[in-house]
Scaffold this active site. Structure first.
Site, short mmCIF file in Angstrom:
data_model
loop_
_atom_site.label_atom_id
_atom_site.label_comp_id
_atom_site.label_asym_id
_atom_site.label_seq_id
_atom_site.Cartn_x
_atom_site.Cartn_y
_atom_site.Cartn_z
N LYS A 1 4.71 3.32 16.30
CA LYS A 1 3.46 4.03 16.60
C LYS A 1 3.42 4.58 18.02
O LYS A 1 2.61 4.17 18.85
CB LYS A 1 2.27 3.09 16.35
CG LYS A 1 2.15 2.65 14.90
CD LYS A 1 0.96 1.76 14.65
CE LYS A 1 0.88 1.35 13.18
NZ LYS A 1 -0.25 0.46 12.90
N ASP B 1 0.81 -1.21 0.00
CA ASP B 1 0.00 0.00 0.00
C ASP B 1 0.85 1.27 0.00
O ASP B 1 0.37 2.35 0.32
CB ASP B 1 -0.95 0.02 1.20
CG ASP B 1 -0.23 -0.21 2.53
OD1 ASP B 1 1.00 -0.28 2.52
OD2 ASP B 1 -0.92 -0.33 3.55
N ASP C 1 1.80 6.39 2.53
CA ASP C 1 1.24 5.12 2.98
C ASP C 1 -0.28 5.22 2.80
O ASP C 1 -0.95 5.96 3.54
CB ASP C 1 1.60 4.90 4.45
CG ASP C 1 0.91 3.67 5.04
OD1 ASP C 1 0.48 2.81 4.26
OD2 ASP C 1 0.81 3.59 6.28
#
Length: 335
Positions: free
Chosen positions: A157, A106, A215
């Site tokens: 993250k 992706d 992304d």
């Protein structure tokens, strides 16, 4: 060189676009995101492509087939259940015997692959992570490096962070990692694989790019990519000049050889290997730099004896080096 495109994700954050198709098949101006990645690889002369699939895999296979229509050769690695961003690579261990590229399915990008390759070999890295600075790194993995660009800290993250240089999901990897960290089941690059390599002080380096990269993980990023393409902010790869190695850079050949050895004989073999004073060594891996060029790594595997990787700028030399140590190991077992 081979490349692996990770295309098995379900793409829940990108719904409703992914209700009926795989996430990498979401179109940008009537062309699947995955096709842009294949075009990028082909523009650098990389035509042997493996694609990991799981969710809605039939939509990928029906469109791309064996790759002939796109002037590439495609092999599919079907995941019966989702294996994360890196778990699917271990399905292809027997197919990946030379350094290879990994792209996220992706990712919408025109990263300069030739520069990544030269950086990887120049650093003698076992893995190169491609990074880019972003405004908000909260949804990504943050890379911290030393002055040599070696990765020293990685935070996936984070809720709070320092720095904005993030992992793009584009990697170059040495195939020995698939043997050294052999794994069955799901595994993630950011959560599992990269932190484990840092823990083991592996030679992981970070190539920072200023090239275009998005992304396509949510509707906002997807729409942004479409707008960028329409406004000319993203330049698709050109096929007029395929990638060629510069004169001072040559992609080495790698030969892999496996030699059976009973565990009871391993201490003798290891002692003999260490007598030759290698460049670096431990009880699991021994590394030799050769005067005539090339490098050999010998890995002690608990279940499969020794695994030998020999690298040189000539295929015959790589084979000769691997066979030399293979014969030595067989002889030393009889001592």
């Amino acid at each position: 060189m081979k490349a692996v495109i990770l295309a098995g994700g379900e793409g829940k954050r990108l719904r409703p676009y992914t209700m009926s198709i795989a996430k990498p098949m979401v179109p940008i101006l009537n062309k699947p995101i995955l096709e842009y990645s294949i075009d990028l690889l082909r523009s650098y002369g990389i035509k042997d492509i493996l694609i990991t699939t799981c969710y809605k895999s039939e939509t990928i296979k029906e469109y791309f087939g064996n790759g002939e229509r796109f002037n590439v050769n495609i092999t599919y690695l079907e995941e019966r259940s989702p294996l994360g961003t890196s778990g699917g690579l271990f399905l292809a261990r027997h197919r990946l015997r030379e350094p290879f590229l990994v792209l996220s399915g992706d990712a919408f990008t025109n990263i300069p692959i030739d520069k990544v390759i030269e950086f990887h070999y120049g650093k003698r890295a076992v893995m190169t992570v491609v990074s880019k600075e972003v405004a908000n790194p909260k949804e990504y993995g943050i890379c911290h490096t030393d002055d040599t660009r070696k990765l020293v800290n990685f935070i996936e993250k984070p809720e709070e962070w320092v720095g904005n240089e993030v992992n793009t999901g584009v990697y170059m990897m040495d195939p020995m990692l698939l043997d050294r960290y052999a794994h069955t089941g799901a595994r993630d690059f950011g959560q599992d694989f990269i932190p484990l390599m840092l823990q083991n002080n592996e030679e992981v380096y970070v190539f920072k790019t200023s090239a275009y990269w998005r992304d396509i993980g949510n509707p906002e990023e997807y729409k942004g990519a479409r707008d960028d393409l329409m406004r000319g902010h993203f330049s698709p790869p050109s096929f007029k000049k395929a990638y060629h190695h510069s004169r001072d850079f040559m992609e080495p050949f790698i030969t892999r050889l496996q030699v059976a050895c009973p565990n009871g004989k391993k201490p003798v073999v290891l002692a003999k290997l260490l007598e030759t004073v290698p460049t670096s060594s431990n009880q699991k891996e021994i590394v030799f730099d050769h005067r005539d060029g090339g490098r050999t790594k010998i890995i002690s595997d608990p279940n499969r004896g020794f695994i030998i990787y020999s690298k040189a700028d000539r295929r015959n030399l790589a084979r000769e080096l691997a066979r030399y140590y293979g014969k030595k190991i067989k002889i030393w077992q009889k001592v």
